[in-house]
Design a protein around this motif. Structure first.
Motif, PDB file in Angstrom:
ATOM      1  N   ARG A  13      30.769  36.044  36.998  1.00  0.00           N
ATOM      2  CA  ARG A  13      30.280  36.045  38.388  1.00  0.00           C
ATOM      3  C   ARG A  13      31.357  36.588  39.329  1.00  0.00           C
ATOM      4  N   GLU A  17      30.966  40.014  41.531  1.00  0.00           N
ATOM      5  CA  GLU A  17      31.098  39.943  42.989  1.00  0.00           C
ATOM      6  C   GLU A  17      32.154  40.924  43.481  1.00  0.00           C
ATOM      7  N   LEU A  18      33.318  40.897  42.841  1.00  0.00           N
ATOM      8  CA  LEU A  18      34.401  41.784  43.260  1.00  0.00           C
ATOM      9  C   LEU A  18      34.067  43.252  43.003  1.00  0.00           C
ATOM     10  N   ALA A  20      31.160  44.567  43.083  1.00  0.00           N
ATOM     11  CA  ALA A  20      30.187  44.949  44.118  1.00  0.00           C
ATOM     12  C   ALA A  20      30.871  45.129  45.473  1.00  0.00           C
ATOM     13  N   GLU A  21      31.854  44.295  45.763  1.00  0.00           N
ATOM     14  CA  GLU A  21      32.546  44.352  47.052  1.00  0.00           C
ATOM     15  C   GLU A  21      33.483  45.548  47.173  1.00  0.00           C
ATOM     16  N   GLN A  22      34.263  45.818  46.119  1.00  0.00           N
ATOM     17  CA  GLN A  22      35.317  46.825  46.260  1.00  0.00           C
ATOM     18  C   GLN A  22      35.307  47.895  45.190  1.00  0.00           C
ATOM     19  N   TYR A  24      34.511  48.841  40.825  1.00  0.00           N
ATOM     20  CA  TYR A  24      35.095  48.459  39.544  1.00  0.00           C
ATOM     21  C   TYR A  24      36.553  48.903  39.452  1.00  0.00           C
ATOM     22  N   THR A  27      39.188  46.970  41.504  1.00  0.00           N
ATOM     23  CA  THR A  27      39.323  45.530  41.238  1.00  0.00           C
ATOM     24  C   THR A  27      40.281  45.305  40.077  1.00  0.00           C
ATOM     25  N   GLN A  31      42.775  39.712  40.436  1.00  0.00           N
ATOM     26  CA  GLN A  31      41.833  39.303  41.480  1.00  0.00           C
ATOM     27  C   GLN A  31      40.661  38.525  40.893  1.00  0.00           C
ATOM     28  N   ARG A  35      39.801  34.647  41.744  1.00  0.00           N
ATOM     29  CA  ARG A  35      38.514  34.240  42.334  1.00  0.00           C
ATOM     30  C   ARG A  35      37.815  33.201  41.461  1.00  0.00           C
ATOM     31  N   GLN A 101      22.691  45.005  38.308  1.00  0.00           N
ATOM     32  CA  GLN A 101      24.010  45.112  38.928  1.00  0.00           C
ATOM     33  C   GLN A 101      25.031  45.660  37.934  1.00  0.00           C
TER      34      GLN A 101
END
Length: 189
Positions: A13, A17-18, A20-22, A24, A27, A31, A35, A101
């Motif tokens: 998860r 999340e990471l 999607a945020e920044q 592949y 990341t 990190q 998380r 995703q």
């Protein structure tokens, strides 16, 4: 749920999340571990590589068991197609958001070019070994496994990119084609 499964899920998860945020490639495993609230060492106990966080597939052993359980007189391709269909039946909608995703991450990340294919080698090996245990010659088993994996991979990537179809529909159409059904529904030729 035991501690190992909770940690495993938390890592996946956090990674998704990471990613999607920044992205592949941007990341880091540090990190992701942070998380998820674990050490990098713990992350690597669960996932040998960063790409495994995206590509980990829990269905391989289930597909192998389903191939072995198919009727002995069934043709190899039909046995695999129906085994995959049985394994995924009723499960597709529970995995849709995460699978879509994951596939989008794989499609967008340059460093993951070819990763889906490399990861699929393990699935192909499970399928081929299961066919061999049914008495299929190794070369023929490898051909069947490769064909099914290639077909399903193409269908899954198309599904993930389009977003206008249900996963079970996309998979069943691909399995129908692989199993010998017509690829042109509604054709009047």
């Amino acid at each position: 749920m035991d501690r190992w499964r909770r940690t495993h899920g938390a890592l996946q998860r956090a990674a998704l999340e990471l990613f999607a945020e920044q992205g592949y490639d941007a990341t880091t495993v540090t990190q992701i571990a942070r998380r998820a609230g674990v050490s990098e060492m713990s992350l690597f106990r669960h996932f040998a590589t960063k790409d495994a966080l995206v590509l980990d597939d829990p269905f391989d052993p289930l597909i192998g068991e389903a191939v072995v359980a198919r009727p002995a007189d069934e043709a190899p391709m039909r046995a695999v197609v129906e085994a995959v269909r049985e394994t995924l039946a009723g499960r597709s909608e529970e995995v849709v958001p995460v699978l879509r995703q994951r596939l989008r991450i794989v499609a967008e990340a340059q460093s993951l070019d070819g990763a889906l294919e490399r990861n699929s080698a393990a699935t192909a090996a499970v399928i081929a070994d299961s066919l061999v245990s049914r008495g299929v010659e190794r070369d023929a088993a490898r051909v069947v496994a490769a064909a099914v994996i290639a077909g399903l991979s193409a269908a899954l990537l198309e599904w993930a990119g389009r977003g206008d179809r249900r996963l079970d529909q996309a998979l069943n159409e691909a399995l129908d084609v692989l199993g010998g059904a017509s690829a042109c529904s509604g054709s009047t030729t």
